[in-house]
Design an enzyme around this catalytic site. Structure first.
Site: not given
Ligand code: DGJ
Length: 722
Positions: A363, A439, A474, A544
């Site tokens: 990102d 977000r 994503d 994550d």
């Molecule tokens: C959520 C993803 O799971 C992370 O690995 C990363 O790419 C972030 N978003 C970036 O905003």
């Protein structure tokens, strides 16, 4: 394998499994049996009257729909259990009764229009029966599809519901599968969780009443994976009748288990009825997502390996399906949004020296994005921040021997974006109602063709402008304020499903336009780890949470259904960014090497010895990734119930195996572990750590683990047939 039709019975079977449907004298489709192979002509329904039931046949008081096991039960027509479908017309709700009409047998497996599904490469692999039922008075026809595989205990089901009346109708419910099991002692497992804690095992006894799990988030979700294991009480890895049901769908789902008054159990899986109402005009139809059912007579491991092979080879597609995956370095946990070209190249330099193969820029490379408050939708490179173009950056990576990959979040729009300023109507929100941000972002309305076209055009432009060989797709928020300006009031109930159909259309177009790119799905980690996404992208970022201990749980739960080839797993820094835990680098490597492996930390800050250890991990993974990607998988020690965790892979010909062992949480003077291996050739001799042992010794006596005292102690054993 065959589908046999005799004496009003359909016997859908292969060597190990039978599924029997009966057409009753009253032309109802009854669900007679599902389990280990039997002879269909030997069985019959119980002849038993029940009290306070309705008769479905005026001449036979014993014939009652609320007692009989059914294939696709109707609503309100005297079966008091959960219906598989419900319709409504302008006259109100209706109570159709589907009656058998005809059947057709198709060699192989036809694709499902607009939806992801398991496929065959050769017609000899499977056979499909389509059974047509209808209620002419209510004007509804339902075709039930069943595909049985020759060499795997797999039955795929879905249904196609058509309005054959002269006017519109609404479909308020349309399940993919309905199964009725006889009274018994059963348990079930589902994979529950939260953000960064996905796919945890939750095991329960089936009890009287209705139980189950669902998603209302517009995505399959972190909280409940669209997967159910239903089994005889007490079943384990090696023992018991086990039924796995996996829904090939990425949106709202619902799994229901209902144990009724006679203790029979009805199981249903499909699209969630929550805010679901689909209008069918005269002649239109609705196709449900596919439910993949796997049966094992020998416990969980066999079910797992059936799913793994099927999903790896007959759900995932494209060039990367059968290829081992490049080891990657991702800059997210290394820099978050705060990077420069120099910083990225510093990490890339260190990465290429230790043998990493792919650099993924996460990102923050587009629009004005330096935090999560803006720019989603503005898919234009930020040349100032990148110190040049993406093309130049990709060239720099390639010069260092690294492929280049890029992050996108194509389903989202930031209110602070040029896209939103130009097209506020493209965001999902209810007119004149303040939408709820998550977000700092809103969801793009993928039910709209113009939105889909814009996204395809932007991604195509970026992907063809530089040598991009990997994409991380994503999706970081769930849906609220669901409404589309594109749909009339009486079609707003179609939004959730039309969104997913729109998403699948975009994915199909992008992945076929760029067949060489390796795509990895992601949704704030594992928020959409489902088979639907795997049809388009052969791997999925599992969570994550990169903490190795947490990953033991996440990967153990996910392993029930998803093969290692589909699981993104990375080594990250300590203290871990999600939990603060400090774990050994060797443990982080041992855990992350069980999937599509990578690193996600600032390599330029590490010392020589850490980089040296990583280099060894990378060499080891390169030598063994083929086996990790394609081997049979066995869970040996369950981290949810033990202080240790262990698992293993065995090659198809049983000539090689890899065994992984980790101390998850120790205590002083803990027990000594004898690791009993699985899946080996019991008559063969294997070389393990320089010693020769027989398969039967390794499986019955096991390996005595000596290094098992401290948290994170871990070992990998390599076995080779002598
Ligand atoms: C959520 C993803 O799971 C992370 O690995 C990363 O790419 C972030 N978003 C970036 O905003």
């Amino acid at each position: 394998m065959a589908i046999e039709i005799k004496n009003n019975r359909f016997h859908i079977y292969n060597n190990e499994m039978s599924y029997v449907i009966e057409i009753s004298e009253q032309d109802d489709l009854l669900n007679l049996y599902y389990g280990a192979r039997i002879d269909a002509e030997d069985i019959r329904l119980p002849k038993r009257g029940r009290n306070i039931v309705c008769n479905a046949d005026d001449n036979n008081v014993m014939y009652s729909l609320s007692v009989l096991p059914q294939e696709y039960p109707s609503s309100g027509a005297s079966d008091f259990r959960s219906p598989a479908y419900e319709i409504e017309t302008d006259k109100g709700l209706h109570t159709p009764e589907l009656k058998y009409k005809s059947y057709e047998i198709i060699e192989g497996k036809p694709p499902i229009k607009g939806l992801p599904a398991v496929y065959t490469e050769d017609d000899s692999e499977a056979q499909t029966i389509v059974i047509t039922t209808a209620d002419e008075i209510h004007g509804i026809e339902v075709k039930l599809y069943y595909t049985v595989f020759e060499n795997q205990n797999v039955i795929c089901r879905h249904s196609e519901i058509t309005n054959i009346s002269n006017q519109y109708m609404y479909l308020n419910n349309a399940q993919s599968v309905s199964l009725d099991f006889p009274a018994g002692d059963y348990e079930y497992i589902h994979l529950e969780g939260a953000w960064a804690r996905e796919k945890h095992i939750d095991r329960n006894a089936v009890h009287k009443g209705t139980q189950g799990f669902e998603s209302r988030r517009g995505a399959s979700g972190h909280a409940e994976n669209p997967f159910l294991m239903f089994f005889d009480k007490g079943s384990n890895e090696d023992y018991g009748n086990v039924y796995g049901i996996s829904l090939v769908y990425s949106g709202n789902h619902k799994f229901t288990l209902e144990q009724e008054m006679y203790e029979n159990v009805r199981i249903q899986a499909g699209i969630n009825q929550f805010n679901f109402r689909f209008k069918l005009n005269k002649g239109e139809n609705f196709i449900t997502p596919e439910a993949v059912m796997v049966y094992s007579q020998n416990g969980f491991a066999k079910m797992t390996n059936t799913f793994h092979k099927l999903y790896r080879t007959r759900l995932c597609r494209g060039k990367w399906r059968d290829k081992t995956r490049p080891i990657l370095i991702n800059n997210w946990e290394a820099t978050y949004f705060d990077f420069t070209k120099e910083k990225l190249l510093e990490i890339a330099d260190a990465a290429s020296k230790i043998g990493i193969e792919l650099f993924v820029l996460d990102d923050g490379w587009f629009g004005k994005r330096n935090n999560d408050e803006c720019s989603l939708g503005d898919w234009y490179e930020n040349k100032e921040k990148l110190g040049g173009t993406l093309r130049e950056l990709a060239e720099e990576m390639n010069k260092r021997g690294l492929k280049f990959g890029l992050w996108f979040e194509p389903e989202m729009i930031s209110p602070d974006s040029d896209l939103y300023r130009t097209h506020p109507d493209w965001a999902v929100s209810i007119p004149n109602v303040r939408p709820h941000l998550s977000r700092n972002q809103l969801v793009l309305d993928y039910t709209r063709a113009d939105v889909r076209e814009y996204i395809i055009e932007r991604l195509t432009d970026v992907l063809s402008g530089a040598n991009i060989e990997y994409v991380k797709w994503d999706m970081n928020r769930n849906m609220s304020d669901v409404y589309s300006l594109n749909l009339p009031a009486d079609r707003q109930g179609e939004f959730y499903h039309r969104y997913i159909l729109g998403l699948y259309e975009v994915l199909e177009k992008i992945t076929s336009a760029f067949p060489d790119i390796l795509f990895e799905g992601c949704a704030g980690g594992g928020g959409r780890n489902d088979p639907g996404m795997l049809y388009y992208m052969p791997q999925n970022w599992a969570s994550d949470d990169t903490d190795a201990t947490e990953r033991l749980y996440i990967q153990y739960g996910g392993s029930m259904v998803y093969p290692a080839s589909t699981v993104g797993a990375h080594v990250s820094a300590v203290p871990n960014h999600q939990t603060g835990r400090i774990s050994l680098l060797s443990m982080r490597g041992t855990v992350a090497m069980n999937g599509a492996f990578g690193y996600e930390l600032d390599l330029s800050k590490l010392d020589k010895s850490e980089l040296g250890e990583m280099k060894k991990q990378i060499e080891f993974y390169k030598n063994n990734r083929e086996l990790v990607m394609t081997g049979d998988y066995y869970r040996l020690l369950n981290p949810f119930t033990s202080r240790h965790s262990a698992w293993m892979y065995v090659s198809e010909d049983k000539s090689r195996a890899l065994v992984y062992y980790v101390v998850k949480d120790t205590r002083p003077e803990n027990e000594t572990v004898y690791l009993k291996l699985k899946g080996l050739d019991e008559n063969a001799k294997y070389i393990i750590n320089g010693e020769t042992k027989s398969g039967r010794t390794l499986m019955n006596y096991g390996i005595v683990v000596d290094k098992a005292e401290r948290d994170g102690d871990n070992m990998i054993f390599e076995l080779e047939k002598r």
